[in-house]
Scaffold this active site. Structure first.
Site, PDB file in Angstrom:
ATOM      1  CG  ASP A 150      -0.212   0.037   2.537  1.00 26.24           C
ATOM      2  OD1 ASP A 150       1.040  -0.087   2.516  1.00 26.24           O
ATOM      3  OD2 ASP A 150      -0.869   0.186   3.584  1.00 26.24           O
ATOM      4  CG  HIS A 303      45.742 -26.296 -12.774  1.00 22.69           C
ATOM      5  ND1 HIS A 303      44.982 -27.170 -12.015  1.00 22.69           N
ATOM      6  CD2 HIS A 303      46.653 -27.064 -13.419  1.00 22.69           C
ATOM      7  CE1 HIS A 303      45.438 -28.397 -12.199  1.00 22.69           C
ATOM      8  NE2 HIS A 303      46.439 -28.367 -13.045  1.00 22.69           N
ATOM      9  CG  ASN A 304      42.955 -28.886 -14.536  1.00 20.43           C
ATOM     10  OD1 ASN A 304      43.847 -29.162 -15.332  1.00 20.43           O
ATOM     11  ND2 ASN A 304      42.716 -29.625 -13.470  1.00 20.43           N
ATOM     12  CD  GLU A 333      46.585 -27.163 -17.521  1.00 16.42           C
ATOM     13  OE1 GLU A 333      47.414 -28.080 -17.516  1.00 16.42           O
ATOM     14  OE2 GLU A 333      45.873 -26.891 -16.551  1.00 16.42           O
ATOM     15  CG  ASP A 335      44.576 -30.947 -19.564  1.00 15.12           C
ATOM     16  OD1 ASP A 335      45.405 -30.040 -19.543  1.00 15.12           O
ATOM     17  OD2 ASP A 335      44.313 -31.677 -18.593  1.00 15.12           O
ATOM     18  CG  HIS A 348      41.518 -33.580 -15.527  1.00 15.33           C
ATOM     19  ND1 HIS A 348      41.949 -34.708 -14.895  1.00 15.33           N
ATOM     20  CD2 HIS A 348      42.369 -32.590 -15.147  1.00 15.33           C
ATOM     21  CE1 HIS A 348      43.001 -34.412 -14.140  1.00 15.33           C
ATOM     22  NE2 HIS A 348      43.275 -33.131 -14.277  1.00 15.33           N
ATOM     23  CD  GLU A 382      48.076 -31.943 -18.997  1.00  9.50           C
ATOM     24  OE1 GLU A 382      47.598 -33.076 -18.806  1.00  9.50           O
ATOM     25  OE2 GLU A 382      47.986 -31.022 -18.182  1.00  9.50           O
ATOM     26  CB  SER A 518      55.652 -27.057 -15.638  1.00  6.84           C
ATOM     27  OG  SER A 518      55.164 -26.251 -16.682  1.00  6.84           O
ATOM     28  CG  ASP A 649      26.438 -13.326  17.289  1.00  7.87           C
ATOM     29  OD1 ASP A 649      25.562 -12.457  17.421  1.00  7.87           O
ATOM     30  OD2 ASP A 649      26.255 -14.528  17.562  1.00  7.87           O
TER      31      ASP A 649
END
Length: 759
Positions: A150, A303-304, A333, A335, A348, A382, A518, A649
């Site tokens: 309202d 990575h990946n 990267e 793969d 992967h 990779e 690496s 808290d």
């Protein structure tokens, strides 16, 4: 007061959104369901009806969205392209790690209205100033609490609202504020009265006290008084022009502006602005020298990159590359494995992760590589493919990337040092193995980066799939032969040739700047501890890439700071995994325009450096610093538990990450039942031995004496980017996205640690 104004509502596209549309929500080729979407009256919330959500509908805010993509610009919509024409399709892209929303309209006109309308709303949200943002926030709360719609709010509704806002307040005090705001004695508040109520509620005594210290009449800061505050407290030196700029920019009252003065309101708005934030604004801009060799920079690295979740069952997705590149990642990267139809795939290996086409990854890379930054992207390969499919890969990279791909040495000569990010602007560099020159000998380039098996102890046997496999596995027949590497692919490697690491002596005598190795996180840690100075020297000339241990199957991350402290440039993290480690990465790379390159300190760029993170006091120019942080208060902290009636808290923990001697944490006590305006007034002190490498992380937690504290928000930044004085820290979510108006108010002082104060 409606902060939206009528202008945006009159826009024809917005009108279509407010009227509502039936759109098809698409999750996969088989999951496509109709949902009714509409823009709510606040112009900021999109509502849609879905039978899965508790009350039958879901909502999300315009502020959660980053962009809208038109047509088939997502994997899901591409997969349904035959069924749904491009002019009906669009994708809503959200900040952080929240998944996209793929939608299909019933007509091209309706799709266009939503695409254009959402873009206008995102633009408007991104360009709101602090005051508009706060007005919008108050307006949002008013609408949430006005249950019967309202346009008025009873005291009962206000009491519920206070709980929602994380405020525990005595009923008497709340009623007292309510009656003061209810000037018409109607027993309810309209929006203007609610704003007045909110102002009383958020009256910040701690800001008022600072204001009083510098204001002669307690009402305003005259120009000279503001200058005094800026030089004494904010340590900004004598800049009268700056004080005038602040008044022009942040003072809401025209009469105060005419007097050349700042009111308490203006003062509070300034303190909450970017200029009043803890991060030096000029260091957020591109300010570093970008003409030094690549090896002189820390480089934001993933990575990946293809994974959206963990590396055992996660989904491989082009979206993961887009998200990483948009966050300023400069080393991705890929793969690569043999595909069944002659087309290499990315996933992967030897796991249940889904597969995507290599050529689609390269197309995505080309499109998004330089949206967040102009500086070079390194494509870390990779390679598990047979020679034939390696040749296919080479062709895709060449054809798709075109001129973006660096295929020849700059200036046509073998360099003594790597080229700079400036020279390589707009270029994609391939990191992979390379067939050696014409001497015909089988050199180490075919031995993989990770042929560390002989060094692995039983307790740390890491999965060999974590990096490129030993070269023999390329052949599938156990022979380590040059011919098993595709010449076409090898020819594309220029400055990032993958080689096995033979030790620092070998690198000093024979290592070329274009060769890089690496290291698994554990090997890098061992080298950092045992031969830190050698590692720092090595990195002045050559790049290295560090990757997470294979045992991290859930895609967790290691602390990148340990690697940066010895100069490692390409410290690869799982960007898809939120948490402390990605906070540190985001914090380091937030400087320098988020371009993904941060210049290392001078003592890490000198080839003869004797710096060791284990003994920072031994370096020339060693100057330890004292950091003193008075944690004053918190503002509108986010609720952790959405249960009605639950109040947090909060406590604040400050953590220092840097060389081993600098690792430290201190925390305040917790405040019971107040996430709205807790006041701590506690001081935390630190000594920092290598300030150039230190990161400072502020974390707010909800204290729990029986279980682990809940995370509420954090902010991480380099020590060198901190502004002294009274500052606000604008908190980020676990995902690294903003959660306005949640903030901390602190007073920071930084000084050199003199010998006397060390005693």
């Amino acid at each position: 007061m409606d902060p939206e104004g009528s202008r945006i509502r009159d826009d024809p596209h917005i009108k279509v959104m407010m009227a509502g549309s039936t759109l098809r929500k698409v999750k996969s080729r088989s999951w496509k369901k109709q949902r009714h979407f509409r823009l709510l009256e606040d112009g900021m919330t999109i509502w849609y009806k879905s039978r899965w959500a508790g009350m039958g509908h879901s909502t999300f805010s315009v502020t959660e969205m980053e962009a809208v993509r038109e047509g088939h610009q997502s994997e899901v919509l591409l997969s349904t392209a035959e069924e749904f024409p491009a002019d009906l399709c669009f994708t809503l892209v959200f900040h952080g790690r929240q998944g996209n929303l793929d939608l299909v309209a019933e007509t091209p006109e309706e799709a266009k209205a939503w695409i254009q309308g959402v873009r206008k709303l995102i633009h408007k949200a991104q360009n709101m100033d602090e005051k508009e943002r706060l007005d919008q926030w108050v307006w949002d709360w008013f609408k949430k609490a006005d249950k019967n719609k309202d346009g008025k709010m009873t005291f009962k509704e206000v009491r519920k609202l206070l709980k929602m806002m994380n405020v525990e307040m005595s009923e008497d005090h709340a009623f007292h504020l309510f009656t003061m705001a209810d000037k018409s004695d109607s027993g309810s508040l309209e929006i203007e009265q609610f704003v007045y109520f909110y102002k009383m509620l958020t009256q910040r005594d701690e800001v008022w006290k600072v204001f009083q210290d510098y204001s002669g009449d307690g009402e305003k800061l005259m120009l000279e008084e503001l200058e005094n505050f800026l030089s004494m407290e904010q340590q900004e030196g004598e800049k009268s022009s700056h004080a005038q700029e602040l008044i022009n920019r942040y003072e809401p009252s025209e009469s105060a502006k005419k007097q050349g003065a700042m009111s308490l309101d203006g003062f509070q708005i300034y303190l909450c602005s970017q200029e009043g934030s803890i991060f030096k604004p000029e260091l957020r801009e591109l300010h570093q020298d970008m003409s030094q060799p690549l090896s002189h920079y820390f480089i934001s690295s993933s990575h990946n990159t293809y994974l959206l979740e963990d590396q055992l069952r996660g989904q491989s997705s082009l979206e993961a590359y887009i998200q990483a590149l948009k966050r300023g990642c400069r080393c991705v990267e890929v793969d690569c494995w043999d595909g069944s139809d002659g087309e290499p795939v990315v996933y992967h290996g030897h796991t249940l992760t889904s597969k995507i086409l290599f050529r689609d990854v390269i197309s995505t890379l080309k499109e998004y590589a330089f949206k967040a930054s102009d500086f070079p992207v390194i494509l870390s390969l990779e390679n598990h493919c047979c020679v034939e499919q390696q040749t296919v890969m080479a062709k895709h990279i060449r054809v798709i990337c075109g001129d973006m791909l660096l295929t020849t040495l700059l200036h046509g000569q073998v360099p003594q040092q790597l080229p700079s990010p400036q020279e390589l602007k707009g270029k994609i560099l391939l990191k992979a193995k390379k067939i050696s020159g014409t001497e015909g000998s089988l050199d180490e380039t075919l031995t993989d980066d990770i042929s560390d098996e002989e060094e692995m102890t039983n307790h740390e046997a890491e999965s060999l799939s974590a990096e490129e496999p030993p070269a023999g596995t390329l052949n599938h027949d156990g022979k380590n032969s040059k011919t098993k590497l595709s010449k076409e692919l090898s020819d594309l490697v220029v400055y990032c040739k993958s080689v096995h690491f033979h030790g620092f002596e070998y690198a000093r005598s024979y290592g070329k700047c274009s060769e890089m190795s690496s290291f698994s996180e554990s090997k890098a840690k061992r080298l950092a501890k045992d031969t830190g100075t050698d590692f720092v020297q090595y990195h002045t000339r050559q790049l290295s890439r560090i990757y997470p241990a294979g045992r991290r199957t859930e895609s967790s991350n290691y602390n990148p700071q340990d690697m940066w402290s010895v100069g490692c440039q390409i410290v690869a993290l799982n960007f898809q995994t939120a948490g402390l480690e990605m906070d540190l990465n985001d914090g380091l790379f937030a400087q320098n325009a988020g371009c993904g390159y941060v210049l290392k300190p001078a003592f890490m760029r000198d080839g003869n450096t004797q710096f060791s993170p284990e003994k920072p006091e031994d370096r020339p120019g060693y100057t330890p610093m004292r950091l003193s942080i008075q944690v004053i208060s918190g503002q509108q902290l986010p609720k952790v538990n959405q249960k009605e009636g639950s109040i947090v808290d909060p406590l604040v923990r400050v953590e220092i990450y840097g060389v081993p001697q600098d690792q430290a944490k201190e925390e305040t006590s917790h405040i019971n039942n107040n996430g709205f305006n807790p006041v701590w007034n506690e001081t935390l002190n630190f000594v920092i031995h290598t300030p150039e490498l230190a990161l400072v992380r502020f974390e707010v937690e909800d204290y729990d004496k029986t279980s682990r504290n809940d995370f509420m928000g954090q902010f991480t930044l380099p020590f060198t980017s901190i502004q002294a004085g009274y500052r606000h820290i604008h908190l980020l979510s676990k995902d690294g996205t903003a959660i306005p108006p949640s903030s901390l108010f602190v007073n920071i002082s930084i000084s050199e640690l003199t010998r006397r104060s060390q005693i």
